[in-house]
Design an enzyme around this catalytic site. Structure first.
Site, PDB file in Angstrom:
ATOM      1  N   HIS A 155       0.829  -1.213   0.000  1.00 15.27           N
ATOM      2  CA  HIS A 155       0.000   0.000   0.000  1.00 15.27           C
ATOM      3  C   HIS A 155       0.865   1.265   0.000  1.00 15.27           C
ATOM      4  O   HIS A 155       0.430   2.315   0.464  1.00 15.27           O
ATOM      5  CB  HIS A 155      -0.953   0.052   1.202  1.00 15.27           C
ATOM      6  CG  HIS A 155      -1.704  -1.222   1.445  1.00 15.27           C
ATOM      7  ND1 HIS A 155      -2.964  -1.451   0.951  1.00 15.27           N
ATOM      8  CD2 HIS A 155      -1.336  -2.361   2.109  1.00 15.27           C
ATOM      9  CE1 HIS A 155      -3.370  -2.662   1.311  1.00 15.27           C
ATOM     10  NE2 HIS A 155      -2.392  -3.240   2.004  1.00 15.27           N
ATOM     11  N   SER A 276      16.206  20.959 -16.235  1.00 14.15           N
ATOM     12  CA  SER A 276      15.059  21.824 -16.495  1.00 14.15           C
ATOM     13  C   SER A 276      15.555  23.087 -17.187  1.00 14.15           C
ATOM     14  O   SER A 276      16.632  23.590 -16.877  1.00 14.15           O
ATOM     15  CB  SER A 276      14.383  22.181 -15.168  1.00 14.15           C
ATOM     16  OG  SER A 276      13.650  23.380 -15.308  1.00 14.15           O
ATOM     17  N   LYS A 282      17.336  21.367 -10.995  1.00 13.52           N
ATOM     18  CA  LYS A 282      16.603  20.132 -11.283  1.00 13.52           C
ATOM     19  C   LYS A 282      17.455  19.057 -11.960  1.00 13.52           C
ATOM     20  O   LYS A 282      18.299  19.330 -12.787  1.00 13.52           O
ATOM     21  CB  LYS A 282      15.389  20.421 -12.192  1.00 13.52           C
ATOM     22  CG  LYS A 282      14.264  21.176 -11.545  1.00 13.52           C
ATOM     23  CD  LYS A 282      13.597  20.421 -10.405  1.00 13.52           C
ATOM     24  CE  LYS A 282      12.819  19.206 -10.865  1.00 13.52           C
ATOM     25  NZ  LYS A 282      11.591  19.570 -11.587  1.00 13.52           N
ATOM     26  N   GLU A 289      10.391   8.314 -16.833  1.00 14.94           N
ATOM     27  CA  GLU A 289       9.038   8.840 -17.043  1.00 14.94           C
ATOM     28  C   GLU A 289       8.535   8.522 -18.453  1.00 14.94           C
ATOM     29  O   GLU A 289       7.382   8.150 -18.652  1.00 14.94           O
ATOM     30  CB  GLU A 289       9.022  10.352 -16.833  1.00 14.94           C
ATOM     31  CG  GLU A 289       9.280  10.763 -15.394  1.00 14.94           C
ATOM     32  CD  GLU A 289       9.602  12.246 -15.304  1.00 14.94           C
ATOM     33  OE1 GLU A 289       8.704  13.073 -15.531  1.00 14.94           O
ATOM     34  OE2 GLU A 289      10.771  12.583 -15.030  1.00 14.94           O
TER      35      GLU A 289
END
Ligand code: ARG
Length: 471
Positions: A155, A276, A282, A289
């Protein structure tokens, strides 16, 4: 004039040509189409269906056409609709009217089914091999992390500690099933449909088995109607690809989570991360992704193919031309993802101390306290309740089980003795799961041994089939 223009009195509307043509994408099949034609014409010669000299001229002409297509020198046109008719036209341009003998005893319907199978069997071997490289990288991470304790989750809540190596091995076995599915599906792909003709077979005394042997197939399809209308092998591949994508995507999701400041469990190598354009600090796990994102298109191709086939009467229908782009795109999508994944995993830095610190600051050893009490004779249901109370008290006091004193433990149960402090350390908790398939170090080592043997089998199969399909 079209190859099939005889019964027509008008030229085709240009929009029809453009709309119905598949040459834009089936030109990828050129190599396989020509392989198939060379085998076919060799068989026509062996069976005495066309004169030897003609067959040799055709085979030589096909080799020239192949060279020209490869070199980008051949003009492939929508007027010639697809790769099959483009190749035949180019052949006739090359060697004259004799080229027209190539299509004896054959239809584009069995020809396209053949090309699809020739393409896919190669792709399956390549993808199985690429999955092997990913398995290898996961296995190496497992070997380097046989003592790296991390929180295990259910979970997405901390549940019980596990070895990071154990977590890596879970993916090795997921990918192992993927390779096994590919190998199994290969049996159904690697069959020759040639000789089915348009749908009913052919009147010529062809030798189907001979063509199949020339092309390295396991055998021939049993029923001509089925042979030209079957695209199950494409669906099966897309389904297998979907599961491979699922597995990649789940791992991607974990890598994205683990790379966040909130987890801070791994750091991807700079070479496999991106920045970024606005925020200088970043470092994004873009590859993970995007692999996760591309899962959508693979599932889409599976749904698309199933839907195209649903409701098609036997035998060939033009709808089936829709089988190609999804299959090609799936192969290319997987190829791209798998090729990146192996080095990305291999170079991923595992932050062992951060993982350990996380385990030290949670209640993932609570089950072990309960099991300890069971070992001293308390029924599990009772010990579960006692430990629940201990945890509740710890949460109130802002501490963890290992921060408690012996006296505090004993205030809940006098069954607790000083050895409890050895039982509740993260290492002890992990190594206590000493069951086959469990997270104890020696059990993870067993898994590594099992996986290495399975991967060796995969490699043997890959080598064998690579040789067998060489034509
Ligand atoms: N371009 C067609 C396809 O990809 C080849 C088979 C066409 N056969 C036919 N009878 N129209 O499916």
């Amino acid at each position: 004039m079209k190859l099939w223009g005889g019964r027509f009195t008008k030229p085709t509307n240009q929009l029809v040509d453009e709309y119905t043509a598949s040459i834009y994408f089936d030109k990828k099949l050129a190599k396989y189409d020509i392989q198939g034609s060379i085998a076919h014409v060799g068989m026509l010669k062996a069976c005495g269906i066309i004169p030897e000299a003609d067959a040799d001229t055709i085979a030589a002409g096909l080799a020239i056409v192949a060279k020209k297509i490869n070199a980008g020198e051949a003009v492939l046109t929508a007027e010639n609709e697809d790769i099959h008719m483009n190749v035949e036209k180019l052949l006739i341009e090359e060697i004259g009217a004799i080229g027209g003998k190539l299509h004896t005893g054959r239809s584009r319907n069995d020809q396209v089914a053949l090309d699809m199978r020739l393409y896919l069997r190669e792709a399956i071997i390549e993808i199985a091999q690429l999955i092997g490289t990913v398995q290898e990288s996961l296995l190496n991470q497992a070997k380097s992390n046989l003592e790296t304790v991390m929180p295990g989750y259910t979970h997405l809540q901390r549940a019980q500690p596990v070895l990071f190596g154990h977590h890596m091995m879970a993916y090795v076995f997921m990918f192992q099933r993927d390779v096994e599915r590919l190998m199994d599906s290969f049996k159904r792909v690697n069959k020759s449909p040639l000789g089915a003709g348009a749908l009913a077979g052919t009147t010529f005394p062809i030798n189907r088995q001979l063509v199949a042997e020339k092309l390295g197939f396991f055998g021939i399809s049993e029923n001509s109607l089925d042979a030209v209308s079957d695209r199950d092998f494409v669906v099966e591949f897309l389904a297998n690809a979907s599961l491979i994508s699922t597995h990649l995507s789940r791992l991607c999701e974990e890598i994205v989570q683990w790379s966040s400041a909130e987890f801070n469990f791994v750091e991807l190598d700079d070479a496999f991360s991106t920045g970024s354009s606005m925020m200088p600090q970043k470092k994004n796990p873009d590859v993970a992704e995007l692999v996760r994102g591309k899962t959508g298109r693979v599932y889409g191709h599976l749904m698309g193919m199933l839907t195209t086939l649903k409701g098609l009467p036997l035998a060939y229908n033009k709808d089936m031309q829709e089988d190609k782009e999804g299959m090609f795109d799936t192969v290319e999508t997987l190829r791209g993802a798998l090729a990146l994944f192996a080095p990305m995993i291999e170079t991923m830095q595992v932050k062992k101390e951060k993982m350990y610190a996380a385990v030290r600051k949670d209640f993932s050893n609570a089950t072990d306290l309960a099991d300890y009490l069971v070992g001293k004779g308390m029924p599990f249901r009772e010990s579960h309740a006692v430990v629940g109370q201990v945890v509740l008290a710890c949460i109130n006091d802002k501490k963890y089980l290992l921060d408690m004193s012996l006296e505090e433990f004993q205030s809940y149960s006098n069954l607790v003795e000083a050895d409890i402090f050895d039982v509740l350390t993260p290492e002890a908790v992990v190594n206590a799961r000493n069951v086959a398939g469990g997270t104890a170090k020696n059990r993870v080592e067993e898994q590594i041994t099992t996986a290495i043997a399975a991967m060796k089998e995969n490699n043997n199969w890959i080598q064998l089939q690579t040789k067998a399909i060489q034509v």
